[in-house]
Design an enzyme around this catalytic site. Structure first.
Site, short mmCIF file in Angstrom:
data_model
loop_
_atom_site.label_atom_id
_atom_site.label_comp_id
_atom_site.label_asym_id
_atom_site.label_seq_id
_atom_site.Cartn_x
_atom_site.Cartn_y
_atom_site.Cartn_z
N LYS A 204 40.62 41.05 43.60
CA LYS A 204 40.05 39.77 43.15
C LYS A 204 38.87 39.33 44.04
O LYS A 204 38.55 39.99 45.02
CB LYS A 204 41.15 38.70 43.11
CG LYS A 204 42.31 39.08 42.17
CD LYS A 204 42.00 38.83 40.71
CE LYS A 204 42.83 39.65 39.75
NZ LYS A 204 44.19 39.23 39.50
C1 LIG Z 1 45.48 39.27 38.62
C2 LIG Z 1 45.83 38.34 37.54
C3 LIG Z 1 47.01 37.57 37.59
C4 LIG Z 1 48.09 37.78 38.59
O1 LIG Z 1 47.70 37.65 39.89
P1 LIG Z 1 48.71 38.07 41.06
O2 LIG Z 1 48.16 37.39 42.26
O3 LIG Z 1 48.67 39.56 41.15
O4 LIG Z 1 50.05 37.58 40.69
C5 LIG Z 1 47.20 36.62 36.61
N1 LIG Z 1 46.32 36.43 35.62
C6 LIG Z 1 45.19 37.18 35.52
C7 LIG Z 1 44.25 36.91 34.41
C8 LIG Z 1 44.93 38.17 36.48
O5 LIG Z 1 43.85 38.93 36.35
#
Ligand SMILES: *Cc1c(COP(=O)(O)O)cnc(C)c1O
Length: 406
Positions: A204
């Site tokens: 991210k």
């Molecule tokens: C990555 C992601 C999540 C989950 O994030 P985590 O921190 O791994 O739980 C939720 N929604 C979207 C759209 C994502 O891309």
């Protein structure tokens, strides 16, 4: 033996280009080492500092660290008292956890199709769905919330969504996993809906390895969320081993194990410091991709919108399949064979085994989500990449297009 590209000859790159590689610098590494030497590994002073910094960045009242964005979405539903028999509107074009958490609470996800141009949930289609309600229908009593997903970092139409929510007494819980830097009409994402969940997963925009944050402006919720994320232990339980003396603890709720560690926050503190600088770099790469692909008739590039700030989390192209002799998956395999790592964001959730079986969804239910799901490919936008790397990605895309075009 040297690896061959799918169409023979050498791949565009010698070494595989990892998709979405995390950009970890010396500052983060030093802070993690300091944390390890400090002896305080779990939730502590660095978590407190990361929350303070994040709160200031977003401009909201409270920021609560968690061990994932998924945990944040789950706690948001819990704190809004969404449970058995309730319904929650969300997008079918998202990561599994957005809808999974609704099911964890015993509630039912209600998918509403997305806009073809943006991939974000379509407020007009939410309105259409709400019109189906009759005075006594279950929808009137059981529909509790909307979870808009700011897909790829592009904010949803929050004015319309907030208006619908207000008129129908619904909570708005934003999935901002892609959208740390995003703004909607000069309002920061994280400061619009009732609760907003962010992700700091390894790929991210802000990275802590695993990690998440929930923001809200509600005093009572913030207090309760801090308790719920750590077993339901009473007040500042993390201080119970500190010098501030012995404080007996109590269990206020059957809470969860959702807290963030100081080791993770050590990364987050320095990642957040570079968030705007990194965005500038990804904006540049985004522009370069757009310019390179604008002239290729086999590719559809992302649209630009006014009055928003796109967080540029993912750069995605749509393949015009009617102009190609391959499908998206074959295209993806060919890019991988060129040593270019790619991502798929996302496969429409309503077509996955569980959601199909459990809720009877089928192809054709959400045509726009399916259109994108069948055609999308994400190209790396990581700040670890150089302009040369970006050029390699472009070359590989051009090469595969040349091979597969009709
Ligand atoms: C990555 C992601 C999540 C989950 O994030 P985590 O921190 O791994 O739980 C939720 N929604 C979207 C759209 C994502 O891309």
């Amino acid at each position: 033996m040297e690896k061959l590209a799918l169409f023979g000859g050498k791949p565009v790159r010698k070494k595989f280009l990892v998709f979405g590689a995390p950009d970890i610098r010396e500052k983060e590494i030093e802070e993690v080492v300091k944390t390890l030497k400090s002896g305080w590994l779990s939730t502590g002073p660095r978590v407190a500092r990361f929350e303070e910094d994040f709160k200031n960045y977003i401009g909201c009242k409270y920021a609560i660290t968690l061990n994932s964005c998924t945990a944040g979405l789950h706690l948001a539903l819990e704190i809004a008292r969404i449970g058995k028999g309730d319904k929650v509107i969300t997008s079918p074009l998202t990561f599994a956890s957005t809808a999974n958490v609704i099911i964890h609470q015993g509630a039912t996800p209600v998918f509403i199709d997305v806009e073809k141009e943006t991939g974000n949930i379509d407020p007009n289609k939410i309105q259409d769905y709400l019109k189906l309600r009759t005075p006594n229908s279950e929808l009137r009593t059981r529909l509790k919330a909307i979870i808009p997903v700011h897909l790829y970092g592009r904010p949803c139409r929050m004015d319309e969504i907030m208006k619908i929510a207000k008129e129908n007494s619904l909570f708005v819980i934003e999935d901002a996993a892609h959208a740390v830097e995003a703004r909607y009409k000069n309002k920061k994402i994280g400061n619009i809906g009732h609760l907003t969940a962010f992700s700091f997963y390894a790929t991210k925009n802000v990275v802590t390895g695993e990690g998440g944050m929930l923001t809200t402006n509600n005093d009572e919720w913030a207090k309760k969320l801090r308790v719920l994320r750590l077993h339901g232990l009473s007040k500042d339980a993390w201080k119970r081993y500190s010098q501030e003396g012995f404080t007996p603890y109590d269990i206020l709720y059957p809470g969860y194990k959702y807290n963030m560690m100081d080791i993770q926050a050590a990364l987050g503190i320095h990642q957040l410091k570079r968030v705007e600088e990194n965005l500038k770099m990804r904006e540049k790469y985004f522009r370069l991709y757009n310019q390179a692909f604008a002239k290729i008739p086999e590719i559809e590039t992302p649209i630009e919108e006014k009055n928003i700030r796109h967080a540029r989390h993912l750069y995605t192209i749509l393949l015009k399949l009617e102009r190609l002799k391959c499908d998206r998956n074959q295209f993806a395999v060919a890019l991988q064979a060129e040593n270019i790592g790619i991502g798929i964001h996302f496969l429409a959730l309503h077509l996955s085994s569980y959601y199909k079986k459990r809720f009877g969804y089928k192809r054709g239910d959400f045509p726009n989500a399916e259109y994108i799901s069948d055609r999308t490919i994400s190209l790396s936008l990581s700040t670890k990449l150089t302009e040369e790397d970006i050029n390699d990605v472009m070359d590989a895309v051009r090469k595969v297009i040349r091979h597969y075009k009709r």
